[in-house]
Design a protein around this motif. Structure first.
Motif, PDB file in Angstrom:
ATOM      1  N   VAL A 105      14.553  18.460  71.456  1.00  0.00           N
ATOM      2  CA  VAL A 105      15.452  19.007  72.461  1.00  0.00           C
ATOM      3  C   VAL A 105      14.527  19.723  73.437  1.00  0.00           C
ATOM      4  CG1 VAL A 105      17.336  20.601  72.930  1.00  0.00           C
ATOM      5  CG2 VAL A 105      17.354  19.264  70.810  1.00  0.00           C
ATOM      6  N   GLY A 106      14.212  19.037  74.517  1.00  0.00           N
ATOM      7  CA  GLY A 106      13.173  19.549  75.421  1.00  0.00           C
ATOM      8  C   GLY A 106      11.846  19.492  74.684  1.00  0.00           C
ATOM      9  N   THR A 107      11.216  20.652  74.525  1.00  0.00           N
ATOM     10  CA  THR A 107       9.944  20.704  73.796  1.00  0.00           C
ATOM     11  C   THR A 107      10.122  21.158  72.352  1.00  0.00           C
ATOM     12  OG1 THR A 107       9.590  22.973  74.556  1.00  0.00           O
ATOM     13  CG2 THR A 107       8.647  21.199  75.911  1.00  0.00           C
ATOM     14  N   HIS A 108      11.362  21.433  71.955  1.00  0.00           N
ATOM     15  CA  HIS A 108      11.631  21.965  70.614  1.00  0.00           C
ATOM     16  C   HIS A 108      12.081  20.874  69.649  1.00  0.00           C
ATOM     17  CE1 HIS A 108      11.334  26.037  72.189  1.00  0.00           C
ATOM     18  NE2 HIS A 108      12.071  25.625  73.213  1.00  0.00           N
ATOM     19  N   THR A 109      11.629  20.981  68.418  1.00  0.00           N
ATOM     20  CA  THR A 109      12.022  20.045  67.383  1.00  0.00           C
ATOM     21  C   THR A 109      13.249  20.587  66.663  1.00  0.00           C
ATOM     22  OG1 THR A 109       9.704  19.389  67.095  1.00  0.00           O
ATOM     23  CG2 THR A 109      11.225  18.838  65.306  1.00  0.00           C
ATOM     24  N   ARG A 110      14.247  19.735  66.451  1.00  0.00           N
ATOM     25  CA  ARG A 110      15.475  20.110  65.753  1.00  0.00           C
ATOM     26  C   ARG A 110      15.745  19.110  64.638  1.00  0.00           C
ATOM     27  NH1 ARG A 110      14.554  24.245  67.965  1.00  0.00           N
ATOM     28  NH2 ARG A 110      15.696  25.138  69.698  1.00  0.00           N
ATOM     29  N   LEU A 111      16.427  19.588  63.609  1.00  0.00           N
ATOM     30  CA  LEU A 111      16.778  18.740  62.472  1.00  0.00           C
ATOM     31  C   LEU A 111      18.273  18.867  62.208  1.00  0.00           C
ATOM     32  CD1 LEU A 111      13.892  20.358  61.742  1.00  0.00           C
ATOM     33  CD2 LEU A 111      13.972  18.675  59.930  1.00  0.00           C
ATOM     34  N   ALA A 112      18.886  17.786  61.769  1.00  0.00           N
ATOM     35  CA  ALA A 112      20.293  17.833  61.364  1.00  0.00           C
ATOM     36  C   ALA A 112      20.357  18.517  60.000  1.00  0.00           C
ATOM     37  CB  ALA A 112      20.877  16.433  61.292  1.00  0.00           C
ATOM     38  N   SER A 113      21.259  19.464  59.849  1.00  0.00           N
ATOM     39  CA  SER A 113      21.416  20.168  58.571  1.00  0.00           C
ATOM     40  C   SER A 113      21.680  19.198  57.437  1.00  0.00           C
ATOM     41  CB  SER A 113      22.563  21.173  58.650  1.00  0.00           C
ATOM     42  OG  SER A 113      22.331  22.119  59.630  1.00  0.00           O
ATOM     43  N   ALA A 114      22.475  18.174  57.722  1.00  0.00           N
ATOM     44  CA  ALA A 114      22.799  17.180  56.691  1.00  0.00           C
ATOM     45  C   ALA A 114      21.538  16.471  56.202  1.00  0.00           C
ATOM     46  CB  ALA A 114      23.806  16.174  57.231  1.00  0.00           C
ATOM     47  N   ASP A 115      20.593  16.189  57.110  1.00  0.00           N
ATOM     48  CA  ASP A 115      19.337  15.542  56.712  1.00  0.00           C
ATOM     49  C   ASP A 115      18.498  16.473  55.839  1.00  0.00           C
ATOM     50  OD1 ASP A 115      19.983  13.255  58.146  1.00  0.00           O
ATOM     51  OD2 ASP A 115      18.852  13.877  59.932  1.00  0.00           O
ATOM     52  N   VAL A 116      18.460  17.750  56.193  1.00  0.00           N
ATOM     53  CA  VAL A 116      17.694  18.726  55.410  1.00  0.00           C
ATOM     54  C   VAL A 116      18.313  18.874  54.026  1.00  0.00           C
ATOM     55  CG1 VAL A 116      16.877  21.118  55.284  1.00  0.00           C
ATOM     56  CG2 VAL A 116      16.934  19.931  57.494  1.00  0.00           C
ATOM     57  N   THR A 117      19.630  18.977  53.965  1.00  0.00           N
ATOM     58  CA  THR A 117      20.323  19.104  52.675  1.00  0.00           C
ATOM     59  C   THR A 117      20.109  17.858  51.825  1.00  0.00           C
ATOM     60  OG1 THR A 117      21.969  20.543  53.695  1.00  0.00           O
ATOM     61  CG2 THR A 117      22.567  19.526  51.606  1.00  0.00           C
ATOM     62  N   ALA A 118      20.198  16.677  52.431  1.00  0.00           N
ATOM     63  CA  ALA A 118      19.969  15.426  51.692  1.00  0.00           C
ATOM     64  C   ALA A 118      18.543  15.375  51.151  1.00  0.00           C
ATOM     65  CB  ALA A 118      20.249  14.226  52.593  1.00  0.00           C
ATOM     66  N   PHE A 119      17.585  15.828  51.945  1.00  0.00           N
ATOM     67  CA  PHE A 119      16.192  15.861  51.492  1.00  0.00           C
ATOM     68  C   PHE A 119      16.042  16.779  50.275  1.00  0.00           C
ATOM     69  CE2 PHE A 119      12.067  17.938  51.408  1.00  0.00           C
ATOM     70  CZ  PHE A 119      11.211  16.850  51.367  1.00  0.00           C
ATOM     71  N   ILE A 120      16.657  17.958  50.344  1.00  0.00           N
ATOM     72  CA  ILE A 120      16.576  18.920  49.235  1.00  0.00           C
ATOM     73  C   ILE A 120      17.204  18.327  47.970  1.00  0.00           C
ATOM     74  CG2 ILE A 120      17.417  21.163  48.416  1.00  0.00           C
ATOM     75  CD1 ILE A 120      17.229  22.080  51.407  1.00  0.00           C
ATOM     76  N   GLU A 121      18.369  17.707  48.105  1.00  0.00           N
ATOM     77  CA  GLU A 121      19.051  17.112  46.952  1.00  0.00           C
ATOM     78  C   GLU A 121      18.241  15.970  46.355  1.00  0.00           C
ATOM     79  OE1 GLU A 121      22.957  16.149  48.389  1.00  0.00           O
ATOM     80  OE2 GLU A 121      23.572  18.256  48.429  1.00  0.00           O
ATOM     81  N   ALA A 122      17.639  15.137  47.208  1.00  0.00           N
ATOM     82  CA  ALA A 122      16.810  14.024  46.724  1.00  0.00           C
ATOM     83  C   ALA A 122      15.578  14.550  45.995  1.00  0.00           C
ATOM     84  CB  ALA A 122      16.398  13.127  47.892  1.00  0.00           C
ATOM     85  N   ARG A 123      14.979  15.612  46.523  1.00  0.00           N
ATOM     86  CA  ARG A 123      13.810  16.196  45.869  1.00  0.00           C
ATOM     87  C   ARG A 123      14.192  16.756  44.500  1.00  0.00           C
ATOM     88  NH1 ARG A 123      10.573  21.040  48.646  1.00  0.00           N
ATOM     89  NH2 ARG A 123      12.584  21.991  48.284  1.00  0.00           N
ATOM     90  N   ARG A 124      15.334  17.438  44.420  1.00  0.00           N
ATOM     91  CA  ARG A 124      15.797  17.968  43.125  1.00  0.00           C
ATOM     92  C   ARG A 124      16.055  16.847  42.136  1.00  0.00           C
ATOM     93  NH1 ARG A 124      19.877  22.340  45.566  1.00  0.00           N
ATOM     94  NH2 ARG A 124      18.366  23.979  45.961  1.00  0.00           N
ATOM     95  N   ALA A 125      16.634  15.742  42.600  1.00  0.00           N
ATOM     96  CA  ALA A 125      16.894  14.599  41.719  1.00  0.00           C
ATOM     97  C   ALA A 125      15.583  14.027  41.186  1.00  0.00           C
ATOM     98  CB  ALA A 125      17.691  13.535  42.459  1.00  0.00           C
TER      99      ALA A 125
END
Length: 140
Positions: A105-125
């Protein structure tokens, strides 16, 4: 960009008694939560809402402190790093390596919360699977 909003509820013994009473009144067949309307008819709540409310009420009934955090749909790299439990530079490496999707977003990096949550859940699995495999090796 909004940041997560956290509300904390410190429960009392009276809160615990009331939560237990509410649980007994609203849990229907197969543990499905239902809510009464003005005509006193019980209607099942959507599963996700029912599970959430049941978890909160059970925690209050046990006398636990309940913390509810509302996370915006899109988060900054600082917030995402805190959610994942890594440093911001490590998160940026993960984004660069394609482990986590992100966008600019311009010069800033943004992440979708759903992607972050999915990553955390996959790592826990993956961690649980590795632990189970290790345990089965040790049991032999």
């Amino acid at each position: 960009m909004s940041t997560p909003v956290t509300n904390r509820l410190l429960t009392t013994e009276e809160d615990a008694r009331q939560a237990e009473g509410v649980l007994q009144q609203i849990v229907g067949p197969q543990g499905v939560l239902s809510a009464g309307h003005h005509n006193h008819e019980m209607t099942p709540l959507p599963r996700e809402i029912g599970v959430l409310l049941q978890q909160v009420l059970q925690a209050v009934a046990r006398g636990s402190t309940v913390t509810v955090t509302a996370i915006p749909a899109e988060v900054t790299t600082v917030t995402a790093a805190a959610m994942v439990g890594v440093s911001r530079p490590t998160l940026m490496r993960m984004i660069r390596d394609g482990e986590l999707p992100a966008h600019k977003v311009g010069t800033h990096t943004r992440l979708a919360s759903a992607d972050v949550t999915a990553f955390i859940e996959a790592r826990r699995a993956r961690q649980r699977a590795a632990f189970d495999e290790l345990r089965s090796i040790l049991d032999d």
